[in-house]
Scaffold this motif. Sequence first.
Motif, PDB file in Angstrom:
ATOM      1  N   PRO A  76      48.360  66.431 -25.036  1.00 24.24           N
ATOM      2  CA  PRO A  76      47.475  67.416 -24.384  1.00 24.24           C
ATOM      3  C   PRO A  76      48.032  68.830 -24.458  1.00 24.24           C
ATOM      4  O   PRO A  76      49.205  69.071 -24.156  1.00 24.24           O
ATOM      5  N   ALA A  77      47.191  69.763 -24.840  1.00 21.88           N
ATOM      6  CA  ALA A  77      47.621  71.154 -25.004  1.00 21.88           C
ATOM      7  C   ALA A  77      48.006  71.798 -23.679  1.00 21.88           C
ATOM      8  O   ALA A  77      48.826  72.718 -23.650  1.00 21.88           O
ATOM      9  N   ASP A  78      47.421  71.299 -22.558  1.00 15.49           N
ATOM     10  CA  ASP A  78      47.721  71.950 -21.282  1.00 15.49           C
ATOM     11  C   ASP A  78      49.149  71.691 -20.805  1.00 15.49           C
ATOM     12  O   ASP A  78      49.617  72.327 -19.857  1.00 15.49           O
ATOM     13  N   LEU A  79      49.879  70.768 -21.472  1.00 14.82           N
ATOM     14  CA  LEU A  79      51.286  70.574 -21.138  1.00 14.82           C
ATOM     15  C   LEU A  79      52.124  71.801 -21.483  1.00 14.82           C
ATOM     16  O   LEU A  79      53.233  71.964 -20.960  1.00 14.82           O
ATOM     17  N   PHE A  80      51.580  72.655 -22.343  1.00 12.55           N
ATOM     18  CA  PHE A  80      52.317  73.853 -22.738  1.00 12.55           C
ATOM     19  C   PHE A  80      52.639  74.740 -21.547  1.00 12.55           C
ATOM     20  O   PHE A  80      53.645  75.452 -21.545  1.00 12.55           O
ATOM     21  N   GLN A  81      51.792  74.695 -20.518  1.00 10.89           N
ATOM     22  CA  GLN A  81      52.048  75.546 -19.354  1.00 10.89           C
ATOM     23  C   GLN A  81      53.368  75.181 -18.677  1.00 10.89           C
ATOM     24  O   GLN A  81      54.042  76.041 -18.112  1.00 10.89           O
ATOM     25  N   SER A 127      59.987  67.131 -36.870  1.00 15.32           N
ATOM     26  CA  SER A 127      61.188  67.925 -37.118  1.00 15.32           C
ATOM     27  C   SER A 127      60.952  68.950 -38.216  1.00 15.32           C
ATOM     28  O   SER A 127      61.305  70.126 -38.078  1.00 15.32           O
ATOM     29  N   ALA A 128      60.360  68.504 -39.326  1.00 15.40           N
ATOM     30  CA  ALA A 128      60.122  69.417 -40.452  1.00 15.40           C
ATOM     31  C   ALA A 128      59.114  70.504 -40.078  1.00 15.40           C
ATOM     32  O   ALA A 128      59.344  71.690 -40.324  1.00 15.40           O
ATOM     33  N   SER A 129      58.007  70.086 -39.465  1.00 16.96           N
ATOM     34  CA  SER A 129      56.980  71.060 -39.089  1.00 16.96           C
ATOM     35  C   SER A 129      57.476  71.978 -37.987  1.00 16.96           C
ATOM     36  O   SER A 129      57.178  73.178 -37.977  1.00 16.96           O
ATOM     37  N   GLY A 130      58.247  71.408 -37.053  1.00 16.76           N
ATOM     38  CA  GLY A 130      58.790  72.222 -35.970  1.00 16.76           C
ATOM     39  C   GLY A 130      59.736  73.281 -36.482  1.00 16.76           C
ATOM     40  O   GLY A 130      59.712  74.434 -36.034  1.00 16.76           O
ATOM     41  N   MET A 151      46.484  81.017 -42.327  1.00 11.49           N
ATOM     42  CA  MET A 151      46.680  81.886 -41.167  1.00 11.49           C
ATOM     43  C   MET A 151      45.575  81.678 -40.140  1.00 11.49           C
ATOM     44  O   MET A 151      45.841  81.582 -38.933  1.00 11.49           O
ATOM     45  N   ALA A 152      44.323  81.569 -40.612  1.00 12.37           N
ATOM     46  CA  ALA A 152      43.201  81.394 -39.682  1.00 12.37           C
ATOM     47  C   ALA A 152      43.296  80.065 -38.948  1.00 12.37           C
ATOM     48  O   ALA A 152      42.962  79.979 -37.763  1.00 12.37           O
ATOM     49  N   ALA A 153      43.760  79.016 -39.643  1.00 13.37           N
ATOM     50  CA  ALA A 153      43.846  77.685 -39.027  1.00 13.37           C
ATOM     51  C   ALA A 153      45.139  77.483 -38.258  1.00 13.37           C
ATOM     52  O   ALA A 153      45.320  76.452 -37.620  1.00 13.37           O
ATOM     53  N   GLY A 154      46.053  78.437 -38.328  1.00 17.68           N
ATOM     54  CA  GLY A 154      47.310  78.311 -37.594  1.00 17.68           C
ATOM     55  C   GLY A 154      48.296  77.370 -38.236  1.00 17.68           C
ATOM     56  O   GLY A 154      49.142  76.789 -37.544  1.00 17.68           O
ATOM     57  N   TYR A 155      48.231  77.198 -39.573  1.00 18.17           N
ATOM     58  CA  TYR A 155      49.201  76.340 -40.266  1.00 18.17           C
ATOM     59  C   TYR A 155      50.481  77.149 -40.474  1.00 18.17           C
ATOM     60  O   TYR A 155      50.715  77.746 -41.535  1.00 18.17           O
ATOM     61  N   ILE A 172      55.146  75.670 -30.004  1.00 20.74           N
ATOM     62  CA  ILE A 172      54.999  74.544 -29.078  1.00 20.74           C
ATOM     63  C   ILE A 172      53.565  74.006 -29.054  1.00 20.74           C
ATOM     64  O   ILE A 172      53.360  72.796 -29.204  1.00 20.74           O
ATOM     65  N   PRO A 173      52.528  74.859 -28.871  1.00 20.20           N
ATOM     66  CA  PRO A 173      51.156  74.316 -28.947  1.00 20.20           C
ATOM     67  C   PRO A 173      50.868  73.647 -30.283  1.00 20.20           C
ATOM     68  O   PRO A 173      50.178  72.623 -30.332  1.00 20.20           O
ATOM     69  N   PHE A 174      51.399  74.222 -31.365  1.00 24.26           N
ATOM     70  CA  PHE A 174      51.193  73.630 -32.686  1.00 24.26           C
ATOM     71  C   PHE A 174      51.815  72.232 -32.748  1.00 24.26           C
ATOM     72  O   PHE A 174      51.187  71.276 -33.231  1.00 24.26           O
TER      73      PHE A 174
END
Length: 722
Positions: free
Chosen positions: A356-361, A331-334, A134-138, A346-348
């Motif tokens: 690049p994470a800034d594409l999320f915007q 696909s599996a992780s998504g 949870m802390a690492a966002g998995y 999406i950021p994950f």
Amino acid sequence: MFKKLLNMSSSTQMIVAMLIGFAVGIFFGESVGWLSSIGTGVILLMQMTVLPYIVVSLVGGIGKLKPDTAKLIFSRAGVIMVSLWALGLFIIALMPLSFPFIESASFFSTSIIEPVADIDYFKLYIPSNPFESMAAGYVPAMVVFSIAMGLALIGMKGDNKIQLLSFMHTCGEIFGRITQGMVKVLPIGIFAMSASAAGTMGVDEFASMQVYLISYFALCLLLTFAVLPWIVASLTPITYWQTVQISKASLVTAFATGNIFIVLPVIVEECKKVLQQHNHTHEDTDTLIEILVPIAFTFPNIGKLTVILFVYFCSWFNGSPIEIIDQVSLSASGLLSLFGSVYVAIPFMLDLVHLPADLFQLFAMSGFITGKFNSIAAVMNLFVLTLLTAAMFQKNLKLFPPQLIKMATGLGVSVIITVAVCRLGMGLFIHSPETTSGVIANMQVADKVPTIVKTQYPQIGVTPKSPVANIDMIRQRGMLKVGYIPSNVPFSYYNNNGDLVGFDIAMASKLAEDIGVKVEFVPFKKKDLVESLNNGYFDIAMSGLSTDIELLGRLNFTNQVLELNYAIAAPDHMVKQFKTNESIAALEDATIAYVEHSHSVQEAQRKYPHLKFVKLSGYQVFFRQKDSKYDGLLISAEAGSAWTLFFPGYGITLLEHNVRYPVAYAVQSSNQSLLNYVNNWQQLRQVDGHQQQFYDYWMLGLGAKPVKPRWSIIRDVLHWVE
């Protein structure tokens, strides 16, 4: 006016916020770019309850099921749900084929040599420490843990279970209330991101967003009106038109509101009616439908899975297509990450494939528009899942070869037509950005000193000799003579104006300026370098020279100027074949060209005896070939990137294990005075940042293309600001 805005539905507020944001961005231009920080803050607030909500909703939702109901759903509906997931993910992976082909290239980027952290799939999927996950966002690991807890609760009895389920339900309500509160703030974030994007995003980026939106709309319409109803028509007695007819009201409502939850009762009743028309319903079937629809609603549906297309778009937009093996992981992780919110998923996923994470915007800005389309795909998914499960329950599911062939044929034809039409249409009407060859071909040396450029090569034994000049003689002569190799991009080459430019030309001009003399450039060939220095044709060679072991002792190299990265340049369709040692070893009848690095080539010949290595007189011979005589070219990644700007049909790939080599300048072996001066001068220019400025400009292309202010009404129409 303000009260009317507050009384609007949340989806309407978001549309209004987006339109106002676009208007503000177009009016004020780049001056509102700072609003992106507000948008980012709002999105982060939206994410704060997602991971806890995954835990309480899955544990509470699965844990309250009765054993018989759970067995029925997971054994029958589960099989159909997984099958629909697999089909949806496969079609989503095919949709990037609809993206128009863009023949593009870019300057060298230091990001390609940065080590990429390997994905720890055990930590990603196995919650050995749920708190760490949870802390690492998995997110996938959290989903696995929550499902395991929910399944364990099914078989439990007693007050402890009731209390725990009540606690989960209460937590779910708490997180729901927090989310509802955050939704009221979301229009502010949408406004801020829309204004920032409209004020700062260039025309090319807007054109690229069209590619995503068109392909996304096509994907959702394909799934909603072709793929999903055709499956029902192929495998059950219910016809295609009946499926579309019963879902029509729910589709319209979901599209208008962007809310799937409010149409769940309609889905239940319409499914009961259509089964009654075929005499395939009774009390048990009705009960199954009533239980299945709300439970299926809590799981990811095909509509939600379609957002994975955004990650494929980002890879295309970023010029780094996702490899097939990574597509499977994505696909599996998504799928597992979409048990939660898309604002976390999406950021994950972007991080998973190193984008690049800034594409999320871009996603957040368009999310409420695309959300209306994935809502209709989600509604049709619930209809199809329910009808197929009911048919399986009634043993009316036709899984025989004729029906399967009919289904496969219909699906294949619809997907092929959709992809082909999108590819053709976007290729015709969405123009790709102009190639960057014009950028590098118009670059200039900023430091201007009196310069003489010779184009004729000195002839050994014919051209008169000159004494070897030390630093004092150069000052007395008033001229620094510098040897250069023509067409050695980006170190020394001629631009569109016929001027000699490049990284080392800029360095030589700066050196002459600091000595206080003019500069004269004399061309040379690498094989004549030692004799040219000995004959005094020039004082120093500055042209991207690799420190050659064979020349050590016959001339003096200065301290290392740059450290370059070995790479292979190849036609775009062959680049992947040089990515790993294994793929290179598997090549047959391949010819590798090289211009220098003979020592390294000898080692490569011993390692890959099946490859043919051919020495060329210059890099331009490889890039201008018309008969595909050479399959690859050994070159530095920095120079290879620059050449691909002129020839975008080629690409580069780093050699495995990121092998590097130094480049330096060369002086005559006895010219210790000039050697000492250049070494000290270069150290000074490294420390004061001049060399880094030249590197950023000539190697990375920073500042190479003039950045024009984004068009805005306040600047270009009203002329209120400069």
